[in-house]
Scaffold this active site. Structure first.
Site, short mmCIF file in Angstrom:
data_model
loop_
_atom_site.label_atom_id
_atom_site.label_comp_id
_atom_site.label_asym_id
_atom_site.label_seq_id
_atom_site.Cartn_x
_atom_site.Cartn_y
_atom_site.Cartn_z
N THR A 1 -17.50 -16.10 48.97
CA THR A 1 -16.75 -17.36 49.08
C THR A 1 -16.46 -17.93 47.70
O THR A 1 -15.30 -18.23 47.36
CB THR A 1 -17.58 -18.39 49.90
N GLU B 1 -25.27 -21.60 53.67
CA GLU B 1 -25.92 -20.55 52.87
C GLU B 1 -26.01 -19.27 53.69
O GLU B 1 -25.90 -19.28 54.92
CB GLU B 1 -27.33 -21.00 52.49
N LYS C 1 -31.45 -28.81 45.31
CA LYS C 1 -30.53 -29.61 44.49
C LYS C 1 -31.21 -30.87 43.97
O LYS C 1 -31.00 -31.28 42.82
CB LYS C 1 -29.30 -29.97 45.32
#
Ligand code: NDP
Ligand code: HSE
Length: 429
Positions: free
Chosen positions: A15, A193, A208
């Site tokens: 992607t 994911e 994150k």
């Protein structure tokens, strides 16, 4: 242009990798003018050479063994877009920095687990380690914190950090649909994911948050200390109850640094309908950082998807082409402090507690007694009629109080024959 081009090796053509190839093709001239030199992909690697990727990769050298990209003689920078905290991504990252080449990665799992080691290696080699795409996709929050807000002490950073969860929650909210049904749609859109449990169980957002905390507070990345849970257990009924109370449900990561230590948590929260985070919908992400001179900063935009994520990766390439390196975590890795994890029991707040209970005499009294015994004060309580399976939804909003008391109340109730399943605890932001 007279300067030599920046020569790039691209590992991973999925992607994001596909997006990077398309972006560099589409905006080539503009990027060259902004970077002051051309940015050229020289070599690529992925698992399956024969896969149709919708982009022409025949013009690039193909390298079967991804780790060998690092030693390729004709490259200046490796872009790692494979994913995973270890395995080929880690091997490539280490080999790249050891070879004295700059590294760009969108891989928050890799950074959460090995960020400090990689930053030290990059600094020792005098090369760049850049990861704008690793947090909030296309939103330039890493640059915003590392550069734009670098003069500030930041005590708190929080936000919506997972596009897949936000997409699911806002679809459930708008369409009253079930969790599993909407997850399949998010996966098809390329946000999720490779292992979607990382998204829906809060692990990706925790990765994150640990990066944001480190950048914001000047602390060593401490992913292992992030408390996290995800959105699997959220029912359409919870979203409806929250709406009736004037709230929306969002998966929020919160990090704070202070005298009590480093606090990092990712959980579903109730967010007041007039809070900016309540208006973050679909795969959008938003990050709020509170600086002692700049005040409150809000970064918002597309947190996932090929185009936005490629935009962040190529911004890092432009930085490197310009010779803008700088320490990965806004200060030399040796200057990052180690802060002990804060005790969340000390925190005060309001909570939404939801129980699925048997429809029988005394159940409400049992819940109320557990709250009373633990010292939790109830602000409001709703009970909804029986579901098809005979269970009843009871939702409680507490007054502000210590989190330790709520944890005690839930411990007292855990395993009770009156409860059908585990209670749900959502903090109110
Ligand atoms: P994809 O699964 O779409 O692509 C992964 C790529 O890595 C594929 O090209 C695959 O090869 C290749 N690959 C996988 N395993 C190996 C291996 N063992 N050796 C060599 N190549 C391998 O992932 P994404 O593009 O979605 O994500 C890439 C990274 O970007 C991840 O770290 C992710 O967390 C991060 N990211 C993703 C975002 C998104 O919206 N998708 C947003 C922000 C960050 P092949 O195609 O041949 O199978
Ligand atoms: N899986 C991630 C998300 C991709 O849904 O937010 C962006 O990091």
């Amino acid at each position: 242009m007279t300067a030599d081009p920046l020569r790039v090796a691209l590992a991973g053509l999925g992607t994001v990798g596909g997006g990077v190839v398309r972006l560099l093709d589409a905006n080539r001239e503009l990027i060259e003018r902004r970077a002051g030199r051309a940015i050229e992909i020289v070599a690529v690697s992925a698992r399956d050479r024969s896969k149709d990727r919708g982009v022409d990769i025949a013009r690039f050298a193909w390298v079967d063994d991804t780790a060998r990209l690092a030693g390729h003689p004709d490259i200046d920078v490796v872009v790692e877009l494979i994913g995973g905290s270890d395995g080929p991504a880690l091997a490539l990252a280490r080999a790249t920095l050891e070879a004295g080449k700059s590294l760009i990665t969108a891989n928050k799992a890799l950074l959460a687990h090995h960020g400090l080691e990689l930053a030290e290696a990059a600094e020792a080699a005098g090369v760049a380690l850049k990861f704008e795409a690793a947090v909030a996709g296309g939103v330039p929050v890493i640059k915003g914190l590392r550069d734009g807000a670098a003069a500030n002490r930041i005590d708190r950073v929080y936000g919506i950090l997972n596009g897949t969860c936000n997409f699911i929650l806002t679809k459930m909210e708008a369409e009253g649909r079930d969790f599993a049904d909407v997850l399949a749609e998010a996966q098809a859109l390329g946000f999720a994911e490779a292992d979607p449990s990382f998204d829906i169980d809060g692990v990706d957002a925790a990765h994150k948050l640990s990066i944001l905390a480190s950048l914001s507070f000047g602390t060593r990345p401490a992913f292992a200390d992030v408390q996290s849970s995800g959105i699997r257990q959220i029912l359409a009924a919870d979203i409806a109850e929250a709406a009736a109370l004037g709230y929306r449900v969002r998966l929020v990561g919160v990090a704070e640094a202070g005298p009590n230590g480093l606090f990092q948590r990712v959980h579903p929260h109730l967010v007041a309908a007039d809070d900016p985070l309540a208006h973050v919908s679909g795969a959008l992400n938003a990050v709020v950082a509170e600086g002692n001179f700049v005040g409150r900063l809000l970064f918002q935009g597309a947190g996932a998807g090929d185009g936005p994520t490629a935009s962040a990766v190529v911004a890092d390439l432009i930085d490197i082409a310009r010779g803008e390196f700088g320490p990965p975590y806004a200060m030399p890795a040796a200057s990052l402090s180690a802060l002990a994890p804060a005790d969340s029991g000390e925190r005060r707040g309001r909570a939404y507690l939801r129980f699925m209970v048997a429809d029988k005499v005394g159940v409400l009294a049992e819940i109320a007694a557990a709250m009373r015994d633990a010292g939790v004060s109830i602000e409001s309580l709703m009970q909804r009629g029986a579901n098809g399976d005979g269970s009843v939804l009871v939702a409680i909003v507490t007054h502000e109080g210590p989190e330790r008391a709520v944890a005690h109340a839930l411990d007292k109730l855990r395993g009770s024959s009156s409860l059908a399943g585990d209670p749900l605890w959502m903090h109110i932001l």
